[in-house]
Design a protein around this motif. Structure first.
Motif, mmCIF file in Angstrom:
data_model
loop_
_atom_site.group_PDB
_atom_site.id
_atom_site.type_symbol
_atom_site.label_atom_id
_atom_site.label_comp_id
_atom_site.label_asym_id
_atom_site.label_seq_id
_atom_site.Cartn_x
_atom_site.Cartn_y
_atom_site.Cartn_z
ATOM 1 N N THR A 16 0.833 -1.202 0.000
ATOM 2 C CA THR A 16 0.000 0.000 0.000
ATOM 3 C C THR A 16 0.866 1.250 0.000
ATOM 4 N N ARG A 17 1.935 1.228 0.838
ATOM 5 C CA ARG A 17 2.797 2.403 0.919
ATOM 6 C C ARG A 17 3.494 2.678 -0.426
ATOM 7 N N LEU A 18 4.009 1.596 -1.050
ATOM 8 C CA LEU A 18 4.730 1.792 -2.316
ATOM 9 C C LEU A 18 3.788 2.242 -3.429
ATOM 10 N N ALA A 19 2.552 1.698 -3.416
ATOM 11 C CA ALA A 19 1.610 2.036 -4.479
ATOM 12 C C ALA A 19 1.286 3.523 -4.481
ATOM 13 N N ALA A 20 1.509 4.175 -3.359
ATOM 14 C CA ALA A 20 1.221 5.605 -3.278
ATOM 15 C C ALA A 20 2.239 6.424 -4.078
ATOM 16 N N SER A 21 3.417 5.845 -4.367
ATOM 17 C CA SER A 21 4.438 6.604 -5.099
ATOM 18 C C SER A 21 4.136 6.584 -6.592
ATOM 19 N N PRO A 22 4.095 7.750 -7.267
ATOM 20 C CA PRO A 22 3.757 7.798 -8.698
ATOM 21 C C PRO A 22 4.842 7.152 -9.566
ATOM 22 N N ALA A 23 6.054 7.035 -9.059
ATOM 23 C CA ALA A 23 7.139 6.484 -9.878
ATOM 24 C C ALA A 23 7.104 4.963 -9.927
ATOM 25 N N LEU A 24 6.214 4.357 -9.168
ATOM 26 C CA LEU A 24 6.212 2.898 -9.067
ATOM 27 C C LEU A 24 4.867 2.318 -9.468
ATOM 28 N N ARG A 25 4.925 1.117 -10.085
ATOM 29 C CA ARG A 25 3.704 0.346 -10.257
ATOM 30 C C ARG A 25 3.895 -0.949 -9.507
ATOM 31 N N VAL A 26 2.966 -1.263 -8.632
ATOM 32 C CA VAL A 26 3.164 -2.382 -7.713
ATOM 33 C C VAL A 26 2.355 -3.589 -8.162
ATOM 34 N N GLU A 27 3.035 -4.740 -8.252
ATOM 35 C CA GLU A 27 2.342 -6.014 -8.511
ATOM 36 C C GLU A 27 2.389 -6.814 -7.214
ATOM 37 N N ARG A 28 1.218 -7.212 -6.769
ATOM 38 C CA ARG A 28 1.200 -8.031 -5.545
ATOM 39 C C ARG A 28 1.306 -9.483 -5.953
ATOM 40 N N MET A 29 2.170 -10.223 -5.288
ATOM 41 C CA MET A 29 2.359 -11.625 -5.693
ATOM 42 C C MET A 29 2.872 -12.462 -4.544
#
Ligand SMILES: Nc1ncnc2c1ncn2[C@@H]1O[C@H](COP(=O)(O)OP(=O)(O)OP(=O)(O)O)[C@@H](O)[C@H]1O
Ligand SMILES: [Mg+2]
Lengths: 361, 312
Positions: free
Chosen positions: A81-94
């Motif tokens: 959740t914290r990383l997904a807030a950063s616009p420079a990152l796209r987070v894949e949960r796995m």
């Protein structure tokens, strides 16, 4: 004695169109323009190539970095959740196993796993540039999210300088490559074909001045050269804004000298061969190393230092250097002279040897 | 009026390639205004000889004098005055007939009108056709057009009619006859007897790089001493016939056998035929095939070499 039969005007009074040099040069144009493939490869292909490369390597805003986060634990979910807030990152949960596979196949650049006691583990391949840059981007987001502040204030100004992009690098290379191919293919094939068909022998059985036959190739090359250069430069200036910083006259002069020189190389390659297969082999032998080494698609400085003296002495390397210096750095005559000297030396050497060993029959 | 030098004078010409002697001590003189034929089987050395005369191949030894000049000292002047058709030239396929003749015209300081030459070789309708689209005969005529557009005094034609159908051959013959009539000297090679007989004032029969007979077609045929040739086969038992006995028959001058087929050179048919039939009857042999023809240059060649010209 044969009775004179409607003898015509002598050459002194002959209209220019009926002079042998003009006629021979016209033959070159006719043969070229009546061969649609040749027209395509000379004029259309390099433009398509430039457009293709320009699109593939266009400078786009940096993409979001794709990172995998191992979820399923409370700390893992909160990290995601914290990383997904950063616009420079796209987070894949796995899961842990899918994450390993995604990293291996390059779907994600980095896998972040929340460990016990608030620690985080980054898994990435540090031989890959995406991996290294992902590590810093993710770390930045993690540390900043946790409250880190920078001790030094920095500001950013983003620039995209015309002349430093890939397309700017590659267009002079394509120009050089085209001049080389035009000289070598243009002379090589036509001459060997004429020899194979016994046409060369037929021509030298007439009073045709041999120098005019060879000159007709050079003249037609110059005309095509202007068209080729105009086409490639025009398109890349219009579509991509590729700059010509130095003088246009100097650029044309470089092209002109290179065309002469590669014409000489083409003549040398065609001077003895009797079959088109034979001459194709020789042409590839001459051109292939230069395609790779002479900095058409990537800089020749990528090759080891021991090879550099050889690479720099190649006529295409010298041509490309002179073209890039003129177009991208706006260099003057003095700066391109050494390169031009190399190109000219090749040309003179090739012509001298070719004329010595040329097989007319 | 001074006497014109011979169009061509060749003496002691020799040329060897790696494994063969192509020309082996050949002498020739072609008079001004004459149509001269080099006649011989494949590989006899005709092309090699003619290309040496054209200054395209260097001989190993021997001298060549063309229109009273030599290649070493007068190449440029000679090229202006010669018309050449090589045995095999594929002219540029992408050019049109008109463009091709125009190109060749541009090489000569003086010459004939391009359109006129195209009309002379009857390619008027094809002026704008691409060379690659012409038939074999039309290509040969175009090659001739290129050879005459410089208005040459001496023409070298290497097998000008090979590969043509009978009608195209006749058309080409007419062209050559006209050129000869307008005073040009012509040297041509051929392996067609009828062509040599029809076109040439004099013929040199060439074999293995040497001239083995020289003279007008009429003289050469007369040298056989026989006006007619009789060819026949017999039913079983033909091998019982004897060469010397056949030769001894009334009116028969020479006899040969090849693969069961007999050839007689005959002075007078009316005397020889009854004698031959009598001989066969005496031996109880039946006549198979029978053919007679007037003697030709082909028979001269066979009589000189024992081989057929065509499959020598
Ligand atoms: N360039 C060459 N290299 C090697 N041998 C050759 C060459 N040209 C001709 N010869 C040989 O020389 C001999 C004479 O050849 P030439 O072409 O003069 O014969 P030709 O009388 O013109 O025959 P054709 O009627 O087939 O045209 C042949 O045995 C040929 O194989
Ligand atoms: Mg021949």
């Amino acid at each position: 004695m044969p009775e004179p039969m409607m003898r015509e005007a002598t050459s002194a009074r002959r209209p220019w169109r009926q002079r042998s040099l003009v006629q021979l040069t016209l033959v070159r144009f006719r043969e070229f323009l009546r061969e649609p493939e040749a027209v395509f490869w000379t004029f259309v292909f390099p433009v398509l190539l430039a457009v293709g490369l320009g699109i593939a390597f266009r400078n786009k805003p940096a993409d979001a970095v794709v990172v995998g986060v191992v979820t399923g634990t409370a700390s893992g979910d909160s990290l995601a959740t914290r990383l997904a807030a950063s616009p420079a990152l796209r987070v894949e949960r796995m899961s842990d196993t899918t994450a390993a596979r995604a990293l291996r196949t390059g779907e994600v650049a980095l896998v972040a796993t929340a460990g016990a006691a608030g620690g985080i583990e980054y898994r990435f391949d540090d031989t890959r540039p995406e991996g290294r840059s992902a590590r810093f981007t993710v770390d930045e987001a993690v540390q900043r999210g946790a409250g880190r502040t920078d001790p030094v204030r920095v500001s950013e100004r983003r620039v995209q300088e015309k002349g430093s992009r890939y397309i700017d690098f590659v267009v002079p290379g394509l120009l050089g490559m085209n001049i080389m191919a035009g000289g070598i293919w243009g002379l090589g094939f036509a001459i060997v074909e004429a020899r194979r068909r016994n046409l060369l022998k037929r021509l030298v059985s007439t009073p045709m001045p041999r120098a005019e036959y060879l000159a007709s190739f050079l003249f037609s090359r110059f005309v095509f050269l202007l068209l080729e250069v105009g086409m490639i430069l025009g398109c890349s200036m219009l579509l991509f804004g590729v700059p010509v910083r130095g003088s246009l006259l100097q650029l044309l002069a470089v092209c002109f000298i290179a065309a002469l020189s590669f014409g000489g190389l083409g003549l040398l390659i065609a001077s003895r061969a009797k079959t088109t297969e034979g001459v194709s082999g020789l042409m590839n032998l001459a051109m292939m190393p230069m395609w790779v080494l002479s900095g058409v698609f990537f800089s020749s400085s990528n090759f080891p230092a021991v090879a550099q003296p050889f690479i720099q002495a190649l006529p295409l390397t010298a041509t490309n250097n002179a073209l890039r210096a003129t177009m991208l750095q706006g260099a003057g005559w003095a700066a391109v002279m050494p390169s031009l000297a190399i190109v000219a030396a090749w040309g003179i050497g090739c012509f001298v040897v070719a004329l010595r060993i040329f097989r007319w029959r | 009026m001074t006497l014109a030098p011979p169009a061509l004078r060749v003496a002691g010409l020799r040329k060897a390639y790696d494994d063969v002697v192509a020309v082996d001590g050949l002498d020739l003189t072609v008079n001004a205004g004459e149509c001269f034929g080099l006649l011989g089987p494949n590989g006899a050395g005709k092309t090699t000889t003619i290309e040496i005369c054209e200054g395209l191949t260097a001989p190993d030894s021997g001298t060549v004098e063309v229109l009273g000049m030599t290649w070493a000292s007068d190449e440029r002047a000679l090229r202006e005055r010669l018309g050449i058709q090589l045995q095999e030239t594929q002219l540029a396929e992408k050019l049109t007939v008109g463009e091709t003749v125009q190109l060749f015209r541009s090489f000569y300081t003086t010459g004939r009108d391009v359109q006129e030459v195209i009309d002379v070789v009857q390619l008027g309708e094809k002026v704008h056709a691409r060379v690659g689209k012409l038939s074999g005969g039309q290509k040969q005529r175009l090659a001739l057009a290129c050879a005459i557009v410089g208005d040459p005094e001496l023409l070298f034609l290497d097998e000008p009619t090979t590969g043509l159908d009978p009608q195209s051959r006749r058309q080409l013959w007419d062209l050559i006859v006209e050129l000869r009539a307008s005073g040009r000297s012509i040297v041509l090679t051929t392996h067609y007897m009828d062509e040599a007989e029809r076109l040439c004032d004099r013929v040199a029969i060439v074999d293995h790089g040497r001239v083995i007979a020289l003279g007008s077609p009429r003289e050469l045929i007369a040298s056989l001493g026989a006006e007619h040739v009789v060819e026949f086969t017999t039913g079983a038992g033909g091998h019982a016939l004897d060469r010397d006995e056949l030769r001894a028959l009334d009116g028969v001058k020479a006899a040969r056998e090849q693969d069961g087929r007999w050839t007689l050179e005959v002075v007078e048919l009316a005397r020889a035929m009854p004698a031959l039939l009598g001989e066969l009857g005496r031996r109880g042999l039946r006549l198979g095939e029978l053919a007679t023809h007037s003697a030709t240059l082909e028979d001269v060649f066979v009589s000189l070499t024992g081989r057929q010209l065509r499959d020598a």
